[in-house]
Design a protein around this motif. Structure first.
Motif, PDB file in Angstrom:
ATOM      1  N   UNK A 145       0.813  -1.218   0.000  1.00 56.20           N
ATOM      2  CA  UNK A 145       0.000   0.000   0.000  1.00 56.20           C
ATOM      3  C   UNK A 145       0.844   1.264   0.000  1.00 56.20           C
ATOM      4  N   UNK A 146       2.112   1.143   0.414  1.00 55.33           N
ATOM      5  CA  UNK A 146       2.971   2.325   0.494  1.00 55.33           C
ATOM      6  C   UNK A 146       4.377   1.953   0.015  1.00 55.33           C
ATOM      7  N   UNK A 147       4.866   2.604  -1.034  1.00 56.25           N
ATOM      8  CA  UNK A 147       6.175   2.298  -1.600  1.00 56.25           C
ATOM      9  C   UNK A 147       7.241   3.186  -0.951  1.00 56.25           C
ATOM     10  N   UNK A 148       7.505   2.894   0.309  1.00 55.08           N
ATOM     11  CA  UNK A 148       8.514   3.657   1.046  1.00 55.08           C
ATOM     12  C   UNK A 148       9.879   2.986   0.996  1.00 55.08           C
ATOM     13  N   UNK A 149      10.039   1.921   1.786  1.00 57.36           N
ATOM     14  CA  UNK A 149      11.343   1.253   1.876  1.00 57.36           C
ATOM     15  C   UNK A 149      11.152  -0.245   1.681  1.00 57.36           C
ATOM     16  N   UNK A 150      12.012  -0.848   0.827  1.00 57.83           N
ATOM     17  CA  UNK A 150      11.953  -2.282   0.554  1.00 57.83           C
ATOM     18  C   UNK A 150      13.281  -2.924   0.919  1.00 57.83           C
ATOM     19  N   UNK A 151      13.208  -4.205   1.303  1.00 59.65           N
ATOM     20  CA  UNK A 151      14.399  -4.982   1.617  1.00 59.65           C
ATOM     21  C   UNK A 151      14.377  -6.256   0.780  1.00 59.65           C
ATOM     22  N   UNK A 152      15.467  -6.510   0.055  1.00 64.65           N
ATOM     23  CA  UNK A 152      15.624  -7.737  -0.722  1.00 64.65           C
ATOM     24  C   UNK A 152      16.743  -8.539  -0.080  1.00 64.65           C
ATOM     25  N   UNK A 153      16.429  -9.742   0.398  1.00 66.15           N
ATOM     26  CA  UNK A 153      17.408 -10.617   1.042  1.00 66.15           C
ATOM     27  C   UNK A 153      17.817 -11.690   0.038  1.00 66.15           C
ATOM     28  N   UNK A 167      13.294  -6.033 -10.860  1.00 65.76           N
ATOM     29  CA  UNK A 167      11.839  -5.926 -10.962  1.00 65.76           C
ATOM     30  C   UNK A 167      11.274  -5.085  -9.818  1.00 65.76           C
ATOM     31  N   UNK A 168      11.788  -5.304  -8.594  1.00 66.33           N
ATOM     32  CA  UNK A 168      11.386  -4.453  -7.468  1.00 66.33           C
ATOM     33  C   UNK A 168      11.719  -2.994  -7.777  1.00 66.33           C
ATOM     34  N   UNK A 169      12.846  -2.790  -8.404  1.00 67.37           N
ATOM     35  CA  UNK A 169      13.320  -1.450  -8.720  1.00 67.37           C
ATOM     36  C   UNK A 169      12.419  -0.726  -9.722  1.00 67.37           C
ATOM     37  N   UNK A 170      11.615  -1.491 -10.477  1.00 66.88           N
ATOM     38  CA  UNK A 170      10.696  -0.869 -11.438  1.00 66.88           C
ATOM     39  C   UNK A 170       9.502  -0.218 -10.750  1.00 66.88           C
ATOM     40  N   UNK A 171       9.257  -0.586  -9.496  1.00 61.02           N
ATOM     41  CA  UNK A 171       8.187   0.038  -8.721  1.00 61.02           C
ATOM     42  C   UNK A 171       8.709   1.345  -8.119  1.00 61.02           C
ATOM     43  N   UNK A 172       7.824   2.238  -7.720  1.00 60.72           N
ATOM     44  CA  UNK A 172       8.258   3.574  -7.256  1.00 60.72           C
ATOM     45  C   UNK A 172       8.729   3.607  -5.806  1.00 60.72           C
ATOM     46  N   UNK A 173       9.709   2.748  -5.472  1.00 54.84           N
ATOM     47  CA  UNK A 173      10.213   2.717  -4.111  1.00 54.84           C
ATOM     48  C   UNK A 173      11.111   3.919  -3.839  1.00 54.84           C
ATOM     49  N   UNK A 174      11.073   4.402  -2.603  1.00 56.41           N
ATOM     50  CA  UNK A 174      11.955   5.496  -2.209  1.00 56.41           C
ATOM     51  C   UNK A 174      13.362   4.978  -1.917  1.00 56.41           C
ATOM     52  N   UNK A 175      13.446   3.856  -1.191  1.00 56.07           N
ATOM     53  CA  UNK A 175      14.737   3.254  -0.832  1.00 56.07           C
ATOM     54  C   UNK A 175      14.623   1.742  -0.941  1.00 56.07           C
ATOM     55  N   UNK A 192      19.732  -6.916  13.934  1.00 55.76           N
ATOM     56  CA  UNK A 192      20.328  -5.650  14.357  1.00 55.76           C
ATOM     57  C   UNK A 192      19.622  -4.433  13.781  1.00 55.76           C
ATOM     58  N   UNK A 193      18.832  -4.640  12.729  1.00 55.08           N
ATOM     59  CA  UNK A 193      18.240  -3.496  12.028  1.00 55.08           C
ATOM     60  C   UNK A 193      17.199  -2.782  12.896  1.00 55.08           C
ATOM     61  N   UNK A 194      17.208  -1.480  12.782  1.00 60.31           N
ATOM     62  CA  UNK A 194      16.195  -0.656  13.451  1.00 60.31           C
ATOM     63  C   UNK A 194      15.249  -0.030  12.424  1.00 60.31           C
ATOM     64  N   UNK A 195      15.386  -0.466  11.175  1.00 59.59           N
ATOM     65  CA  UNK A 195      14.520   0.043  10.113  1.00 59.59           C
ATOM     66  C   UNK A 195      13.239  -0.777  10.026  1.00 59.59           C
ATOM     67  N   UNK A 196      12.210  -0.163   9.431  1.00 54.55           N
ATOM     68  CA  UNK A 196      10.964  -0.855   9.153  1.00 54.55           C
ATOM     69  C   UNK A 196      10.715  -0.799   7.657  1.00 54.55           C
ATOM     70  N   UNK A 214      10.552  -6.360  11.694  1.00 53.27           N
ATOM     71  CA  UNK A 214      11.126  -5.397  10.746  1.00 53.27           C
ATOM     72  C   UNK A 214      10.127  -4.893   9.713  1.00 53.27           C
ATOM     73  N   UNK A 215       8.885  -5.370   9.756  1.00 56.73           N
ATOM     74  CA  UNK A 215       7.868  -4.889   8.822  1.00 56.73           C
ATOM     75  C   UNK A 215       7.172  -3.650   9.376  1.00 56.73           C
ATOM     76  N   UNK A 216       6.956  -2.692   8.498  1.00 57.79           N
ATOM     77  CA  UNK A 216       6.163  -1.526   8.864  1.00 57.79           C
ATOM     78  C   UNK A 216       4.693  -1.930   8.967  1.00 57.79           C
ATOM     79  N   UNK A 217       3.852  -1.142   9.611  1.00 60.24           N
ATOM     80  CA  UNK A 217       2.410  -1.465   9.646  1.00 60.24           C
ATOM     81  C   UNK A 217       1.874  -1.645   8.232  1.00 60.24           C
ATOM     82  N   UNK A 218       1.183  -2.765   7.998  1.00 58.84           N
ATOM     83  CA  UNK A 218       0.672  -3.071   6.671  1.00 58.84           C
ATOM     84  C   UNK A 218       1.709  -3.620   5.727  1.00 58.84           C
ATOM     85  N   UNK A 219       2.939  -3.885   6.226  1.00 60.90           N
ATOM     86  CA  UNK A 219       4.019  -4.391   5.394  1.00 60.90           C
ATOM     87  C   UNK A 219       3.770  -5.808   4.904  1.00 60.90           C
ATOM     88  N   UNK A 220       4.430  -6.157   3.807  1.00 63.48           N
ATOM     89  CA  UNK A 220       4.235  -7.446   3.141  1.00 63.48           C
ATOM     90  C   UNK A 220       5.560  -8.203   3.104  1.00 63.48           C
TER      91      UNK A 220
END
Length: 819
Positions: free
Chosen positions: A557-565, A575-583, A627-631, A662-668
């Motif tokens: 629902x929100x293209x803020x920050x994505x993590x690819x492991x 392909x993830x990069x083709x979406x309008x992600x901020x980071x 260790x991550x403090x990001x969501x 590590x998921x933001x609210x509503x994260x997938x």
């Protein structure tokens, strides 16, 4: 100092010499049995410690090295002080019992200590500067805090037992001293080999980590109690009258000449070099055999067991060799080791053909494991057995010295430090620079050089023979054919089959982080492999790699920050990069994988690594999230097969709890799950474990692969949002067959309610409760269960997919789509 026999209860040896001799031999035999079990429990303890610590500090090469250094430092400290203690303690066997009781107590407490260690590690890591040196020091320190007591106690046992079996007693013959010390060293190594084998194939799969440590602690406690009881048995304060003791009795320990200072330093240097060379070989052997025979938990246990058992066999022959050749034994063994190591090297890249040729004949799990053992023995048996002679031959030299237990402790400590140096420098510097084959050739030449340059402690009568052996080693090194990388990385060990058409090798990189990374081209398709295992290509796998990004993105629902492991070829990232992600953060453990993605797959990953929004992080994915403090609004995980050793850590309940943190609210969250070569119970365990942490789960079938999408919030896809994305021409290039995004719901196999019914049926068919259909860090179920599925035919995937489709509900799709 009082004689150790002063506190014993003798059998009046003057009246009953034969009875006393039998009692002495029986006592020594029992001591060997105790030390055999001690070796097995010690190895099992260290394997469990390593597993627990990887959960805390990660499984990168740097983290594993810090843990190894902590283990070996404890053993070295124990050996050093054990040698000193052995000279002063009045009851060495009782002291050995105390050490085993100490090991038992600390091992039993370790599961609780490791649990407390995690929050401490996280807090300290956040407080430290962001540098590899600082984090590595922290990892080493934390590992030391937990393992220092048990490993120090383990390291002190051999020096103490060398005193307990009469290594410095009056009346003990030279032959008896040498024979007993060789037997002690060999039997403990044998115990380690048996421990490695049992832990992989029986103990850990059946008991899990915590219960394995509890059982091991109980065995250590039993050894301690039996050592106390044995301490009251008669001791051999007079000459051992066994038939083998044909050498003249020594009038007393002080009558044996003390070693010259220069001679002592030679022994110390040789002990250090022996540890260095043997562990350098172990690093390279494990590294290459992971490519040839596989890198499941079973394969690693098998490699370690065979290596230790071969060392044991060599150690068991050291006393015999020393008796026959005297001072010549050590240089001769070094020269022959170098020669035989070089002679076996041409076999290595032909071994994968054994797997490709035996697949139709050997189809059971046990049979295929036997093939792996046979292949490993083919190249390890001769050189490793010969390596097993080196250090025991040094111990033969000090067995007759005054203060022999002190010398034993000193050499064991130095040998252990050499092992640490050999393992670390080989892994980080020599192997990446020279490659596996050249590193082993270098080791062979060093063995030959050591044979020639080792100062003669006594007159060496085999100088000419040494020259011939060493010259032959050098000649073989010059004419040695190069390994064929395509054949070496064939990957036939996985399913006992291989491509028939040869491939053109574009890249080969060896390192301790990712093993052997290769890129090959066949029929105009470029493919990436890690340790011979398929990771992705530019052909038929492209659609699946793109679906890994598209399915979860439907519900973002929100293209803020994505993590690819896991980077792989980078196609999913592109392909993830083709979406309008901020980071976008990408976590990849292997620098070689990143190099391959940039160099050979840039055209399919859309040069995503060069995008300023993308940040590449070389780390262990699980430890990064710890260790991550990001969501993150999206966490996408594209990894290799679950049966890889350590990969199941990313399918456990504890890992899913980290993901949720590590998921933001509503994260997938998206995760690949294999459908091929997996048993239904194992597949159900993966899904049920995930389901326990995520109330909303959907399973898609894309490109022949299983793709899980999960969230704490209901999964909803917006027609308006997907429509806006589809109006971007660049974005449409990433959609397989240019399908409209909403048609991807046609690939939905099962979700929530249907999935629950599938899992209930799976538990019933498997004869287990739903509570047992869970994988945790402790039970290690998936790590030891999933490799067994590799014997299944490819058709098993279609059977599993058909079973899943029976629980598909059309109305579930309608609930997931919003205007």
């Amino acid at each position: 100092m009082s004689s150790p026999s002063a506190t014993a209860a003798p059998l009046t040896p003057d009246l009953y010499p034969e009875a006393r001799s039998r009692a002495v031999q029986a006592r020594f035999a029992i001591t060997l049995v105790l030390f055999l079990v001690s070796g097995a429990t010690g190895l099992i303890d260290q394997l469990c410690f390593s597993k627990y610590l990887t959960y805390v500090v990660g499984s990168t090469a740097h983290a594993v090295s810090a843990v190894l250094a902590a283990f070996m430092a404890g053993l070295a400290i124990g050996a050093h002080f054990g040698g000193k203690l052995a000279l002063t303690v009045r009851r060495p066997l009782a002291a050995y019992g105390v050490l085993e009781l100490l090991v038992a107590a600390t091992v039993a407490l370790c599961p609780f200590a490791f649990k407390a260690l995690t929050p401490a590690y996280v807090a300290l890591a956040h407080a430290l500067p962001d540098s590899l040196a600082a984090v590595s020091a922290l990892r080493w320190l934390l590992a030391m805090i937990v393992v220092i007591i048990p490993t120090t106690a383990m390291g002190a046992t051999l020096p103490l037992l060398s005193r307990a079996v009469g290594l410095d007693e009056q009346g003990t013959t030279r032959r008896t001293r040498q024979r007993r010390l060789a037997a002690l060293y060999a039997i403990n190594t044998l115990g380690g080999g048996l421990g490695a084998l049992l832990s992989a194939y029986a103990v850990l799969p059946a008991l899990g980590l915590r219960n394995t440590l509890f059982v091991s602690a109980a065995l250590s406690a039993l050894i301690g109690v039996l050592a106390f009881a044995l301490d009251r048995a008669p001791r051999d304060a007079v000459q051992d009258s066994s038939p083998e003791s044909d050498a003249p009795a020594l009038p007393g320990a002080d009558a044996v000449p003390a070693p010259a200072k220069a001679q002592g330093w030679v022994l110390v240097a040789l002990a250090f070099a022996s540890g260095w060379l043997v562990f350098a070989c172990e690093v390279v052997f494990t590294h290459v055999l992971a490519v040839i025979i596989g890198n499941s938990a079973y394969a690693f246990g098998l490699i370690l067991a065979i290596f230790l058992l071969c060392l044991c066999l060599g150690a068991s022959q050291a006393e015999r060799l020393h008796r026959r050749y005297g001072a010549d034994a050590l240089p001769l063994s070094l020269a022959v080791t170098g020669l035989l190591l070089a002679l076996t090297l041409p076999l290595w890249d032909h071994l994968p053909l054994i797997f490709a040729g035996s697949g139709k004949v050997v189809q059971s799990f046990a049979g295929r494991e036997a093939v792996r053992a046979l292949v490993a023995c083919t190249v390890l048996f001769v050189p490793t057995t010969l390596m097993g002679l080196t250090f025991p031959l040094l111990l033969q030299r000090v067995a007759t010295f005054p203060r022999a237990p002190h010398w034993v402790g000193r050499l064991v400590a130095v040998n252990t430090l050499g092992a640490v140096a050999g393992a670390l420098l080989t892994g980080y510097a020599i192997l990446p620079e020279l490659g596996s084959q050249n590193t082993l050739l270098a080791v062979a030449l060093i063995f030959a050089g050591a044979a020639l340059t080792t100062p003669r402690l006594e007159k060496c009568v085999a100088r000419r023979g040494l020259m011939v052996l060493c010259a032959a080693t050098g000649f073989i090194a010059v004419i040695m054919p190069r390994w064929d990388p395509a054949r070496l990385t064939l990957g036939a060990n996985v399913y006992f089959e291989a491509e028939e058409k040869p491939a053109r090798v574009l890249m080969v990189r060896e390192d301790v982080h990712g093993g052997v990374t290769t890129v090959v081209e066949r029929d105009s398709v470029t493919t990436l492999y890690t340790n011979g295992k398929f990771q992705g290509n530019t052909g038929w796998e492209m659609s699946a790699q793109r679906f890994f990004a598209h399915y979860p993105s439907l519900f973002v629902s929100h293209f803020g920050r994505a993590l690819v492991v896991g980077l792989g070829t980078g196609t999913t990232l592109g392909t993830v990069n083709a979406y309008p992600w901020r980071d976008i953060d990408v976590v990849e453990i292997s620098p070689a994988i990143a190099e391959a993605a940039r160099t050979y797959f840039g055209h399919v990953n859309r040069r995503a690594l060069d995008d300023p929004r993308v940040k590449l992080i070389h780390a262990d994915g699980r430890n990064y999230m710890l260790l991550s403090q990001r969501r993150y609004d999206l966490i996408s995980m594209e990894l290799s097969s679950i049966w890889f050793a350590g990969a199941s850590n990313l399918y456990s309940r504890e890992y899913y709890q980290l993901v949720k943190k590590n998921l933001a609210p509503g994260g997938v969250f998206e995760q690949w799950v294999q459908l091929h070569h997996i048993r239904r119970r194992d597949f159900g365990t993966i899904l049920h474990t995930l389901r326990l942490e995520f109330p909303h789960v959907a399973l898609f079938l894309g490109g022949g692969q299983g793709i899980i999408v999960a969230s704490v919030s209901p999964l909803r896809a917006s027609r308006a949002r997907t429509g806006a994305l589809e109006r971007q021409p660049e974005f449409l290039e990433t959609v397989p067959e240019e399908r409209p995004l909403m048609t991807l719901f046609d690939d939905l196999l099962v979700e929530n309610q249907g999935l629950d019914r599938f899992l209930e049926e799976t538990a019933a068919r498997s004869g287990v409760s739903m509570e047992n259909l869970v994988s945790t860090d402790d039970n290690l179920y998936l790590e030891y269960a999933t490799p067994r599925g590799n014997v299944l035919p490819w058709s098993a995937r279609e059977v599993l997919v058909a079973d899943l489709k029976r629980f598909h509900e059309e109305e579930s799709v309608a609930r997931m789509i919003t205007p």
